[in-house]
Design an enzyme around this catalytic site. Structure first.
Site, PDB file in Angstrom:
ATOM      1  N   LYS A  39      -9.437   4.240  -3.554  1.00  0.00           N
ATOM      2  CA  LYS A  39      -9.756   5.585  -3.044  1.00  0.00           C
ATOM      3  C   LYS A  39      -8.874   6.624  -3.748  1.00  0.00           C
ATOM      4  CE  LYS A  39      -6.431   4.876   0.692  1.00  0.00           C
ATOM      5  NZ  LYS A  39      -6.209   4.773   2.134  1.00  0.00           N
TER       6      LYS A  39
ATOM      7  N   TYR B  66      14.454  29.367 -11.683  1.00  0.00           N
ATOM      8  CA  TYR B  66      14.175  30.285 -10.581  1.00  0.00           C
ATOM      9  C   TYR B  66      15.255  30.210  -9.505  1.00  0.00           C
ATOM     10  CZ  TYR B  66       9.440  31.214 -12.262  1.00  0.00           C
ATOM     11  OH  TYR B  66       8.355  31.612 -13.000  1.00  0.00           O
TER      12      TYR B  66
HETATM   13  C1  LIG Z   1      -5.462   3.446   2.034  1.00  0.00           C
HETATM   14  C2  LIG Z   1      -5.751   2.337   2.932  1.00  0.00           C
HETATM   15  C3  LIG Z   1      -5.268   1.045   2.626  1.00  0.00           C
HETATM   16  C4  LIG Z   1      -4.325   0.758   1.492  1.00  0.00           C
HETATM   17  O1  LIG Z   1      -3.021   1.049   1.909  1.00  0.00           O
HETATM   18  P1  LIG Z   1      -1.762   0.832   0.951  1.00  0.00           P
HETATM   19  O2  LIG Z   1      -0.602   1.193   1.789  1.00  0.00           O
HETATM   20  O3  LIG Z   1      -1.942   1.774  -0.186  1.00  0.00           O
HETATM   21  O4  LIG Z   1      -1.810  -0.576   0.545  1.00  0.00           O
HETATM   22  C5  LIG Z   1      -5.652   0.016   3.460  1.00  0.00           C
HETATM   23  N1  LIG Z   1      -6.444   0.236   4.540  1.00  0.00           N
HETATM   24  C6  LIG Z   1      -6.906   1.454   4.864  1.00  0.00           C
HETATM   25  C7  LIG Z   1      -7.765   1.622   6.061  1.00  0.00           C
HETATM   26  C8  LIG Z   1      -6.566   2.540   4.082  1.00  0.00           C
HETATM   27  O5  LIG Z   1      -7.019   3.753   4.412  1.00  0.00           O
END
Ligand SMILES: *Cc1c(COP(=O)(O)O)cnc(C)c1O
Length: 371
Positions: free
Chosen positions: A35, A256
Site C-alpha cells: 500500500k 533559517y
Molecule cells: C499497513 C498494514 C500492515 C503492515 O504493517 P507493517 O507494520 O508495515 O508490517 C498490516 N496489516 C494492516 C491491516 C495494515 O494496514
C-alpha cells in the site's frame, strides 16, 4: 547534468527481506503489503520484483489495486480496509480482489450483491486496536451470516491488527492474541494477524497468512532489534551531493532562524535535498548523514530544496561529495532510516511514504551495477 538527488531502490534487498519474512513463518503464506505506493518505493516495480515469490499482495484501496492490475500483476490482491462504497463491488469482482470487511454495512452490501463467483472475504475483528473491526459481541453473528452465503462470499479468514507487537512489553499483545486464538478456535477460522513486528518477534501469532509491510523495505519495526530484524537490508537509499561549501568563523548562524551556530571555525556543506523532496523538516541538529561514507550531521534547519551539514571534521569532503540521507553508501556503510526517523521524532514509515514525486526513483537488482 541534473539535480543529484535520487532514491535508489534495491530490488534484491526487497526480495531478500521478503524471503526473510517468509523464512520466519514457514507454515504461513506471506502476502506482501505494498500500500501507499509500496511505502514510497513504487508499488508496481515492487510487485513485479516480488511477483514470483509472494502468493498475494495487499493494498489499502481499490485505486491501488487497479494500478497493479493495469501493470499486469495477476496475483490475488487484498483490500486491507475493504471497500468504502457498495458500488465498488463489481470492480472488486472483475479485478479478482479479496476484501476485508470490518463493518456491518459492508456485510449488508455483500449480501445484497450477486457476484458470478463468490468473493474471498477476510473478517476483521477488533481485538484491542480499537480502530477497525467487529466486536466480540457481533463477530459470531457476522461470521455465520457470511458462512451461510457461499454463493456470495468464500475463503473466510479471521483478520485482526496488533496495537503493540513492536513493543518490548508483551502484556497487551498477549491479551489480543489470546482473544484471537479463542475466536479462531470457536469459529474454526484460518487467521491473518501478523504485521511486520509480529512476523519478526511473535511466531505464535503467525497464521494461515501473515501481512508484513515495513520490514520488506528493510526498516526494523521492533523496539529492541532481534537476530531476524538485524538481517533486514535497506531497500531505499536517498542519495545526493554537496553542491556548495561555506567556510565560517565561530559564532555564525546557519540557515533559517539561525538555529545552529558554529561553535568554532566550521565548514558547512550545502546538500541538494529538502522538505520539498520529503526530507523531514523536523530533523534536529545532529541528525546523521553519510558524506563519502563517513558519518556527519545536520547543522541548521532543513530548507525546501537544500539542507546543511557540518563537514568540519571531513577535510576531504567538498563540492560533489556523495551524501546518503538514509540507506546504503557504495562504500558499504549503512545509515538506517530508523535512526534518521528517531532524530525527527517520527517513524521510518512517514519518511519513506513521505518521499515526494520530485525525487527520481532508480531501480536496480544488483548493487554493483547501480553505482
Ligand atoms: C499497513 C498494514 C500492515 C503492515 O504493517 P507493517 O507494520 O508495515 O508490517 C498490516 N496489516 C494492516 C491491516 C495494515 O494496514
Amino acid at each position: 547534468m541534473s539535480r543529484p538527488l535520487i532514491a535508489k531502490i534495491d530490488l534484491d534487498a526487497l526480495r531478500h527481506n521478503y524471503l526473510l519474512a517468509q523464512g520466519l513463518a514457514p507454515h504461513s503464506q506471506s502476502l506482501a503489503v505494498i500500500k501507499a505506493d509500496a511505502y514510497g518505493h513504487g508499488a508496481l516495480a515492487c510487485a513485479q520484483a516480488l511477483n514470483d515469490l509472494a502468493p498475494a499482495f495487499a493494498v489499502a484501496c481499490i485505486e491501488e489495486a487497479q494500478t497493479l492490475r493495469q501493470g499486469g500483476i495477476d496475483k490475488p490482491i487484498v483490500l486491507l480496509e475493504g471497500f468504502f462504497q457498495a458500488d465498488e463491488l463489481p470492480l472488486i469482482e472483475s479485478l479478482g480482489l479479496w476484501t476485508a470487511v470490518h463493518s456491518e454495512w459492508q456485510v449488508e452490501a455483500l449480501m445484497a450483491y450477486r457476484p458470478d463467483r463468490p468473493i474471498p472475504v477476510w473478517v476483521k475483528m477488533d481485538s484491542g486496536m480499537h480502530r477497525l473491526g467487529f466486536s466480540e459481541q457481533s463477530l459470531e453473528g457476522i461470521w455465520r451470516r457470511l458462512l451461510d452465503a457461499p454463493d456470495r462470499v468464500c475463503d473466510l479468514h479471521l483478520m485482526s491488527h496488533f496495537a503493540t507487537a513492536d513493543a518490548l512489553e508483551p502484556r497487551y499483545f498477549q491479551r489480543q492474541l489470546q482473544l484471537l486464538n479463542d475466536w479462531a478456535t470457536a469459529l474454526n477460522a484460518p487467521t491473518c494477524l501478523a504485521n511486520s513486528p509480529a512476523t519478526l518477534a511473535w511466531p505464535e501469532s503467525h497464521g494461515a497468512w501473515n501481512r508484513p509491510g515495513i520490514m520488506l523495505y528493510g526498516s526494523d519495526p521492533l523496539e529492541g532489534a532481534n537476530d531476524a530484524s538485524r538481517g533486514l537490508r535497506p531497500v531505499m537509499t536517498l542519495r545526493s551531493e554537496i553542491i556548495a561549501v561555506q567556510e565560517l568563523g565561530p559564532g555564525e548562524p546557519v540557515g533559517y532562524g539561525g538555529r545552529w551556530i558554529t561553535p568554532a571555525p566550521s565548514r558547512i556543506g550545502v546538500v541538494a535535498a529538502g522538505y520539498g523532496d520529503g526530507y523531514d523538516r523536523h530533523a534536529r541538529d545532529g541528525t546523521p548523514v553519510l558524506i563519502d561514507g563517513q558519518r556527519s550531521m545536520l547543522a541548521g534547519k532543513v530548507s525546501m530544496d537544500m539542507l546543511t551539514v557540518d563537514i568540519t571534521g571531513l577535510p576531504d569532503a567538498g563540492i560533489g561529495s556523495r551524501v546518503i540521507l538514509w540507506g546504503k553508501d557504495e562504500s558499504g556503510a549503512v545509515l538506517s532510516v530508523d535512526e534518521v526517523a528517531r532524530h525527527c521524532d517520527t517513524i521510518s514509515y512517514t519518511l519513506l511514504t513521505g518521499l515526494l514525486p520530485r525525487v527520481p526513483r532508480h531501480y536496480f537488482e544488483d548493487w554493483n551495477e547501480a553505482v
